[in-house]
Write an enzyme that holds these catalytic residues in place. Structure first.
Site, PDB file in Angstrom:
ATOM      1  CB  SER A 290      -0.909   0.017   1.224  1.00 31.87           C
ATOM      2  OG  SER A 290      -0.239   0.531   2.362  1.00 31.87           O
ATOM      3  CG  ASP A 291       1.659   5.749  -1.317  1.00 34.27           C
ATOM      4  OD1 ASP A 291       2.516   5.921  -0.428  1.00 34.27           O
ATOM      5  OD2 ASP A 291       1.662   6.386  -2.382  1.00 34.27           O
ATOM      6  CE1 TYR A 292       4.263   7.309   6.392  1.00 31.65           C
ATOM      7  CE2 TYR A 292       2.036   7.940   6.990  1.00 31.65           C
ATOM      8  CZ  TYR A 292       3.369   7.786   7.330  1.00 31.65           C
ATOM      9  OH  TYR A 292       3.794   8.108   8.595  1.00 31.65           O
ATOM     10  CB  THR A 293      -2.434   6.095   5.893  1.00 31.14           C
ATOM     11  OG1 THR A 293      -2.425   7.253   5.039  1.00 31.14           O
ATOM     12  CG2 THR A 293      -1.471   6.323   7.046  1.00 31.14           C
ATOM     13  N   GLY A 294      -2.695   4.072   2.843  1.00 31.76           N
ATOM     14  CA  GLY A 294      -3.618   3.907   1.721  1.00 31.76           C
ATOM     15  C   GLY A 294      -4.809   3.018   2.043  1.00 31.76           C
TER      16      GLY A 294
END
Length: 749
Positions: A290-294
């Site tokens: 995932s991307d950051y907190t995605g």
């Protein structure tokens, strides 16, 4: 014990050693051995340990995203962490790895991830600048240098390359990619993956490469980071997916999901594209992060009501690693036990995490990147690495204009004025996303000028104005400096924080009062050269006719100042070409070379056509544009066959290029293709090849290009990939406005 308070004090503790007994050798690179080993390991894992492998907290050194709580040593001991974000350093990573190996139940090694975007300590030009070189081999070497340095600092996994196609220069992250063209973007995506990962993933200096952001992130509406993207399926497949396919074909072991949604489905929940296209159609078996907190942000997107809902959607879509959200670890155990999360989905993601660790050889030697602390010092910012950064910077700079042959300058100038806020700004060399790069490492233009010119030339220095300020009080000093000088160098552009993530702009003009400063200095009548330092295309139309020479240097890296001086004084000739179209003003956005025609293409003698009434519809500088200190002439291209059969589409195109000037130079020969009449509308021309060619004055060379099915194919009305019968026109030249052409025909069956 809290991790942040204890690590550095204990990092150099007892010598590295395996737990007793050591695990067996795992034969990294052997698929059968990989499956057997991972199968055996997974059979021993609890649900909590499995979900722990999918959890990635931020670690020491993290510098991305909003603040989040870091993990702890106890979580490592309990098997609740599979990888760390933003953690580096041989001593620190060995300390954490020792805890995982010796103090957790199963001794599964950790992965350490870091954003190594355009260098670790040796900072290279920003990726958009590297793409201007039109030299994938040089980009591959830059990524190799970055991998050597990063692995010496204990890093296993980089979140690069960014392969998003970007056609909106307002978007801050255009700086991280290869620009607007899928063909060029695919070439650089493959090269960077190969550079990071090397020839053997089990080697001691290879990084897991991550193709990001899957997919369509560069199409964010309004150029606003994180925004939605509305992309028709044909455009998705023709423009935005090809660089990811190239990265996968080059062996990319990791892909990162994008923040955006496409047609109502956020990418972190987009099962049809992740499981369907990426893993299904393309057969990719790597690790998707995932991307950051995605995953957490699926709630803000409005497709998940609870954290558990978000976790279930992400896992079902095929997102293996939950970066920072902590949802898989904390919110999915109860859901899995209750049957709301199928164990098959959990196991599939865990397997992919363990496969990545196996392929890196971490089960054989978990300390392979950190146990030799001397390597960290020996392989960081070496003279060889700096030389590579200087060479890449030289190739990345684009000479936009050079009226009256103001450039190259003479080293015998009596007085040279050096003006502008970026003449001696180290961060203006490095740009954004600089790994562990330091401003003190960077050579600024002023420092390089002093070194190159010595006592022969008097330098008169005036800042003139700040980068982004309305203060004009420094103009008078700058104008006086210009009047004293034989020639003027102006260093203008953006601050690095005006580009990269979350740094979007509604204007493409020079920030603050820099444009006014340039015009005031130009009014002195002295020969003025503007050097642009920036992370996106800038509209400098106001300088046309006022400033005779403009060099686009981007953010050029630690050796940027030296490379700029190399070009300004002719020690090296400019050879870069624009990987993006430069608009006259922001009102033309989006503007790109591979556009489709309307039913009323622009025409001078007809008002009712697709154009503007206040500025020409054409760009300020077209894609592929870039001048040198010599000139090049092109003969009309030729083709090996005038007619192609549907079952034999191999075509060879030849073009003769001649250096028609008085100096040696390097030209990027570009090949474009147009499908003249098709069942669906086609771009006016598409890039289908490029070659860098070095020629002496008067020298000619014939450059050969090969075309085949993929070059000629389109998606028809039924979204089938086909080559249709009809005529094709090939254009060859030094930019996307190439005029020399030849046609050939594909006949029906």
């Amino acid at each position: 014990m809290p991790l942040l308070s204890a690590l550095l004090a204990t990092a150099l503790a007892a010598p590295v050693a395996w737990a007793d007994p050591p695990p067996p050798k795992t034969s990294a690179g052997d698929p059968a051995a990989e499956k057997a080993y991972v199968d055996a390991l997974m059979a021993k894992m609890t649900l909590a340990e499995k979900l722990g492998q999918l959890n990635q907290p931020p670690g020491v050194g993290n510098n991305t995203g909003p603040a989040a709580m870091a993990g702890s040593e106890d979580q490592v001991r309990r098997g609740e962490i599979g990888s760390w974000l933003g953690t580096h350093g041989a001593a620190l990573t060995c300390r954490l790895q020792r805890i995982a190996i010796e103090e957790s139940r199963l001794g599964i090694p950790l992965l350490f991830a870091y954003d190594v975007i355009h260098g670790m300590r040796t900072v290279f030009p920003v990726p958009l600048g590297e793409a201007s070189s039109f030299d994938p081999d040089e980009a591959r070497n830059a990524a190799r240098v970055a991998a050597v340095e990063a692995t010496a600092h204990g890093v296993h996994w980089t979140y690069a390359p960014m392969v998003d196609i970007a056609r909106d220069p307002r978007w801050g992250r255009i700086v991280e990619g290869a620009g607007e063209d899928p063909y060029l973007g695919s070439a650089f995506a493959a090269a960077r993956v190969q550079g990071f990962q090397g020839e053997d993933l089990a080697a001691p200096d290879t990084l897991l490469a991550t193709a990001k952001h899957f997919v369509g992130y560069g199409a964010a509406e309004g150029g606003r980071d994180y925004n939605i993207a509305e992309i028709p399926e044909r455009t998705l497949r023709e423009v935005y997916l090809p660089p990811f396919k190239a990265a996968v074909d080059a062996g990319a072991q990791s892909v990162m999901a994008a923040f955006n949604e496409i047609s109502g489905v956020p990418m972190h929940a987009h099962q049809p594209l992740i499981e369907g296209v990426l893993r299904g159609d393309w057969g990719w078996d790597g690790l998707l992060v995932s991307d950051y907190t995605g995953v957490l942000e699926l709630m803000e997107h409005g497709v998940a009501a609870t954290r558990e809902d978000a976790g279930r959607l992400g896992l079902r879509a095929g997102v293996d690693v939950d970066m920072v959200s902590n949802i898989y670890l904390k919110d999915l155990p109860v859901a899995a036990q209750a049957g709301r999360v199928p164990m098959a989905e959990v196991d599939a993601s865990v397997r992919r995490v363990l496969n990545a660790k196996f392929r890196l050889g971490l089960f054989d030697d978990p300390y392979r990147y950190c146990k030799d602390s001397a390597r960290q010092e020996a392989m960081t910012l070496t003279p060889e690495h700096r030389a590579a950064a200087r060479r890449m910077a030289q190739k990345s700079m684009v000479l936009l204009k050079n009226e009256g042959d103001v450039l190259p300058l003479s080293k015998s100038l009596g007085t040279l004025a050096v003006i502008g806020p970026l003449a001696d700004e180290p961060w203006g060399m490095l740009g954004n996303w600089v790994g562990i790069g330091r401003p003190a490492d960077a050579v600024t233009p002023l420092a390089a000028l002093k070194e190159a010119l010595g006592e022969r030339t008097r330098l008169v220095v005036a800042k003139g104005a700040d980068i982004d300020s309305a203060d004009t009080s420094g103009f008078d000093k700058a104008v006086r400096a210009a009047r004293e000088a034989d020639a003027v160098l102006m260093f203008l552009g953006e601050h690095p924080e005006m580009s990269a993530e979350a740094n979007n702009r509604t204007s493409l003009d020079l920030p603050g009062v820099q444009q006014q400063l340039a015009l005031a200095v130009a009014a002195t009548g002295k020969p003025v050269v503007v050097v642009l330092l920036n992370g996106r295309p800038l509209s400098t139309g106001a300088l046309q006719g006022r400033v005779p020479a403009i060099l686009e240097a981007w953010f050029p890296g630690v050796e940027g100042g030296n490379a700029i001086v190399d070009l300004l004084f002719g020690d090296v000739g400019p050879s870069g070409k624009l990987p993006v179209t430069v608009p006259r003003n922001v009102g033309q956005v989006p503007i790109y070379h591979a556009h489709r025609n309307t039913g009323r293409p622009p025409a001078k003698d007809n008002k009712y056509t697709s154009k503007y009434i206040d500025v020409p519809w054409t760009p300020l500088y077209p894609f592929g544009h870039g001048l040198g200190y010599t000139t090049f002439g092109y003969d009309a291209p030729t083709v090996s066959r005038a007619t192609l059969a549907p079952n034999d589409l191999a075509q060879q195109v030849s073009v003769r290029v001649t250096n028609t000037g008085q100096r040696a130079g390097t030209e990027v020969v570009q090949l474009y293709l147009r499908d003249d009449v098709a069942s669906v509308t086609r771009p006016v021309r598409e890039l289908r090849g490029f070659r860098r060619v070095e020629l002496q004055p008067g020298e000619s060379r014939t450059v050969m290009f090969e075309l085949g099915f993929e070059d000629l194919a389109l998606y028809d009305a039924d979204m089938r990939r086909v080559v249709e019968p009809g005529t094709f026109t090939v254009f060859a030249g030094g930019s996307s406005e190439a005029e020399q052409s030849v046609a050939f025909k594909v006949v029906a069956r």
